[in-house]
Design a protein around this motif. Sequence first.
Motif, PDB file in Angstrom:
ATOM      1  N   ILE A  55     -14.318  12.057  13.806  1.00 31.52           N
ATOM      2  CA  ILE A  55     -13.488  11.031  14.445  1.00 31.52           C
ATOM      3  C   ILE A  55     -13.475   9.803  13.552  1.00 31.52           C
ATOM      4  O   ILE A  55     -14.425   9.530  12.826  1.00 31.52           O
ATOM      5  N   SER A  56     -12.392   9.074  13.618  1.00 35.50           N
ATOM      6  CA  SER A  56     -12.187   7.952  12.710  1.00 35.50           C
ATOM      7  C   SER A  56     -13.112   6.774  13.011  1.00 35.50           C
ATOM      8  O   SER A  56     -13.666   6.643  14.106  1.00 35.50           O
ATOM      9  N   ASP A  57     -13.218   5.915  12.017  1.00 41.20           N
ATOM     10  CA  ASP A  57     -13.974   4.674  12.172  1.00 41.20           C
ATOM     11  C   ASP A  57     -13.383   3.846  13.310  1.00 41.20           C
ATOM     12  O   ASP A  57     -14.108   3.268  14.115  1.00 41.20           O
ATOM     13  N   HIS A  58     -12.067   3.820  13.396  1.00 42.22           N
ATOM     14  CA  HIS A  58     -11.399   3.086  14.475  1.00 42.22           C
ATOM     15  C   HIS A  58     -11.851   3.623  15.844  1.00 42.22           C
ATOM     16  O   HIS A  58     -12.158   2.851  16.749  1.00 42.22           O
ATOM     17  N   ALA A  59     -11.881   4.948  15.986  1.00 44.68           N
ATOM     18  CA  ALA A  59     -12.266   5.564  17.264  1.00 44.68           C
ATOM     19  C   ALA A  59     -13.716   5.268  17.615  1.00 44.68           C
ATOM     20  O   ALA A  59     -14.016   4.901  18.755  1.00 44.68           O
ATOM     21  N   GLN A  60     -14.621   5.421  16.640  1.00 41.59           N
ATOM     22  CA  GLN A  60     -16.028   5.183  16.964  1.00 41.59           C
ATOM     23  C   GLN A  60     -16.260   3.718  17.324  1.00 41.59           C
ATOM     24  O   GLN A  60     -17.051   3.404  18.198  1.00 41.59           O
ATOM     25  N   ALA A  61     -15.545   2.808  16.661  1.00 42.41           N
ATOM     26  CA  ALA A  61     -15.696   1.379  16.955  1.00 42.41           C
ATOM     27  C   ALA A  61     -15.180   1.067  18.357  1.00 42.41           C
ATOM     28  O   ALA A  61     -15.789   0.280  19.097  1.00 42.41           O
ATOM     29  N   ALA A  62     -14.063   1.679  18.732  1.00 40.66           N
ATOM     30  CA  ALA A  62     -13.495   1.450  20.063  1.00 40.66           C
ATOM     31  C   ALA A  62     -14.391   2.015  21.160  1.00 40.66           C
ATOM     32  O   ALA A  62     -14.514   1.416  22.234  1.00 40.66           O
ATOM     33  N   LEU A  63     -15.009   3.167  20.882  1.00 39.74           N
ATOM     34  CA  LEU A  63     -15.865   3.807  21.888  1.00 39.74           C
ATOM     35  C   LEU A  63     -17.210   3.110  22.037  1.00 39.74           C
ATOM     36  O   LEU A  63     -17.785   3.089  23.114  1.00 39.74           O
ATOM     37  N   ALA A 106     -16.578   8.688  27.980  1.00 44.69           N
ATOM     38  CA  ALA A 106     -16.571  10.018  27.366  1.00 44.69           C
ATOM     39  C   ALA A 106     -15.126  10.303  26.979  1.00 44.69           C
ATOM     40  O   ALA A 106     -14.205   9.969  27.715  1.00 44.69           O
ATOM     41  N   SER A 107     -14.942  10.902  25.815  1.00 42.30           N
ATOM     42  CA  SER A 107     -13.598  11.161  25.319  1.00 42.30           C
ATOM     43  C   SER A 107     -13.552  12.541  24.669  1.00 42.30           C
ATOM     44  O   SER A 107     -14.504  12.936  23.991  1.00 42.30           O
ATOM     45  N   ASP A 108     -12.458  13.245  24.874  1.00 44.31           N
ATOM     46  CA  ASP A 108     -12.280  14.524  24.198  1.00 44.31           C
ATOM     47  C   ASP A 108     -11.925  14.295  22.743  1.00 44.31           C
ATOM     48  O   ASP A 108     -11.275  13.309  22.391  1.00 44.31           O
ATOM     49  N   ILE A 157     -22.966  13.991  21.988  1.00 40.53           N
ATOM     50  CA  ILE A 157     -21.829  14.684  21.380  1.00 40.53           C
ATOM     51  C   ILE A 157     -21.911  16.152  21.777  1.00 40.53           C
ATOM     52  O   ILE A 157     -22.933  16.792  21.566  1.00 40.53           O
ATOM     53  N   GLU A 158     -20.850  16.663  22.387  1.00 39.95           N
ATOM     54  CA  GLU A 158     -20.774  18.092  22.719  1.00 39.95           C
ATOM     55  C   GLU A 158     -19.862  18.745  21.689  1.00 39.95           C
ATOM     56  O   GLU A 158     -18.669  18.451  21.631  1.00 39.95           O
ATOM     57  N   LEU A 159     -20.437  19.614  20.865  1.00 42.19           N
ATOM     58  CA  LEU A 159     -19.713  20.219  19.755  1.00 42.19           C
ATOM     59  C   LEU A 159     -19.274  21.646  20.075  1.00 42.19           C
ATOM     60  O   LEU A 159     -19.944  22.350  20.838  1.00 42.19           O
ATOM     61  N   PRO A 160     -18.183  22.096  19.460  1.00 48.24           N
ATOM     62  CA  PRO A 160     -17.784  23.493  19.630  1.00 48.24           C
ATOM     63  C   PRO A 160     -18.757  24.406  18.888  1.00 48.24           C
ATOM     64  O   PRO A 160     -19.326  24.023  17.865  1.00 48.24           O
ATOM     65  N   GLU A 161     -18.947  25.586  19.419  1.00 48.79           N
ATOM     66  CA  GLU A 161     -19.864  26.551  18.806  1.00 48.79           C
ATOM     67  C   GLU A 161     -19.167  27.327  17.690  1.00 48.79           C
ATOM     68  O   GLU A 161     -17.983  27.643  17.806  1.00 48.79           O
ATOM     69  N   PRO A 162     -19.895  27.649  16.627  1.00 52.41           N
ATOM     70  CA  PRO A 162     -19.317  28.518  15.597  1.00 52.41           C
ATOM     71  C   PRO A 162     -18.828  29.822  16.226  1.00 52.41           C
ATOM     72  O   PRO A 162     -19.451  30.359  17.145  1.00 52.41           O
ATOM     73  N   ALA A 203      -8.356  20.499  23.167  1.00 51.85           N
ATOM     74  CA  ALA A 203      -9.639  19.809  23.285  1.00 51.85           C
ATOM     75  C   ALA A 203     -10.750  20.763  22.855  1.00 51.85           C
ATOM     76  O   ALA A 203     -10.783  21.921  23.282  1.00 51.85           O
ATOM     77  N   CYS A 204     -11.647  20.291  21.992  1.00 56.37           N
ATOM     78  CA  CYS A 204     -12.681  21.192  21.469  1.00 56.37           C
ATOM     79  C   CYS A 204     -14.067  20.557  21.402  1.00 56.37           C
ATOM     80  O   CYS A 204     -15.041  21.241  21.140  1.00 56.37           O
ATOM     81  N   ALA A 205     -14.161  19.261  21.621  1.00 55.16           N
ATOM     82  CA  ALA A 205     -15.455  18.574  21.579  1.00 55.16           C
ATOM     83  C   ALA A 205     -15.378  17.375  22.515  1.00 55.16           C
ATOM     84  O   ALA A 205     -14.285  16.948  22.904  1.00 55.16           O
ATOM     85  N   VAL A 206     -16.546  16.845  22.869  1.00 57.86           N
ATOM     86  CA  VAL A 206     -16.613  15.640  23.693  1.00 57.86           C
ATOM     87  C   VAL A 206     -17.541  14.652  23.001  1.00 57.86           C
ATOM     88  O   VAL A 206     -18.644  15.021  22.589  1.00 57.86           O
ATOM     89  N   VAL A 207     -17.066  13.426  22.865  1.00 60.40           N
ATOM     90  CA  VAL A 207     -17.908  12.358  22.340  1.00 60.40           C
ATOM     91  C   VAL A 207     -18.133  11.369  23.473  1.00 60.40           C
ATOM     92  O   VAL A 207     -17.192  10.911  24.106  1.00 60.40           O
ATOM     93  N   GLU A 208     -19.400  11.095  23.740  1.00 57.63           N
ATOM     94  CA  GLU A 208     -19.738  10.229  24.861  1.00 57.63           C
ATOM     95  C   GLU A 208     -20.463   9.000  24.324  1.00 57.63           C
ATOM     96  O   GLU A 208     -21.427   9.116  23.560  1.00 57.63           O
ATOM     97  N   SER A 209     -19.973   7.844  24.742  1.00 58.86           N
ATOM     98  CA  SER A 209     -20.577   6.588  24.304  1.00 58.86           C
ATOM     99  C   SER A 209     -21.080   5.825  25.520  1.00 58.86           C
ATOM    100  O   SER A 209     -20.923   6.279  26.656  1.00 58.86           O
ATOM    101  N   VAL A 210     -21.633   4.653  25.264  1.00 56.71           N
ATOM    102  CA  VAL A 210     -22.082   3.817  26.371  1.00 56.71           C
ATOM    103  C   VAL A 210     -20.899   3.355  27.219  1.00 56.71           C
ATOM    104  O   VAL A 210     -21.075   3.009  28.381  1.00 56.71           O
ATOM    105  N   LYS A 211     -19.681   3.386  26.656  1.00 59.98           N
ATOM    106  CA  LYS A 211     -18.484   2.937  27.376  1.00 59.98           C
ATOM    107  C   LYS A 211     -17.751   4.059  28.093  1.00 59.98           C
ATOM    108  O   LYS A 211     -17.228   3.846  29.181  1.00 59.98           O
TER     109      LYS A 211
END
Length: 128
Positions: free
Chosen positions: A29-37, A67-69, A43-48, A57-65
């Motif tokens: 995910i981009s620097d812009h996205a991580q900064a906004a989150l 959760a985003s696909d 982090i929920e990652l897809p399995e090999p 949608a293939c992963a979930v990133v969860e921050s203190v603010k």
Amino acid sequence: MSDTPSELHYRESHEWVRDEGNGIVVVGISDHAQAALGDMVYIELPEPGMSYEQGEACAVVESVKAASDAYAPVSGEVIENNAALEDSPEMVNNSPYGDGWLFKVQMSKPEELKGLLSAEAYAALQDD
């Protein structure tokens, strides 16, 4: 102003793609996205072995603010995920284009790379 490396390809949904050759790409995910989150906590990652179509949608990133696909920027099979993120999700904040990558894909439709945004086009979206 967030960092937008010119050698990468981007989606409007804030994923980046680095072409490794031989039909393999690294996704994050981009620097812009991580900064906004904000600070990543999980982090929920897809399995090999899992396959996704572009835009799915293939992963979930969860921050203190929030959760985003995260969405598959290209179609293909996940061949590796960044298992280090399980214990250190903050690597996405500290190094979104380096150690904070999410997963690698063996592309099934390499032509999809041409349809992704350039760094300049992606950066222009952030200026709106």
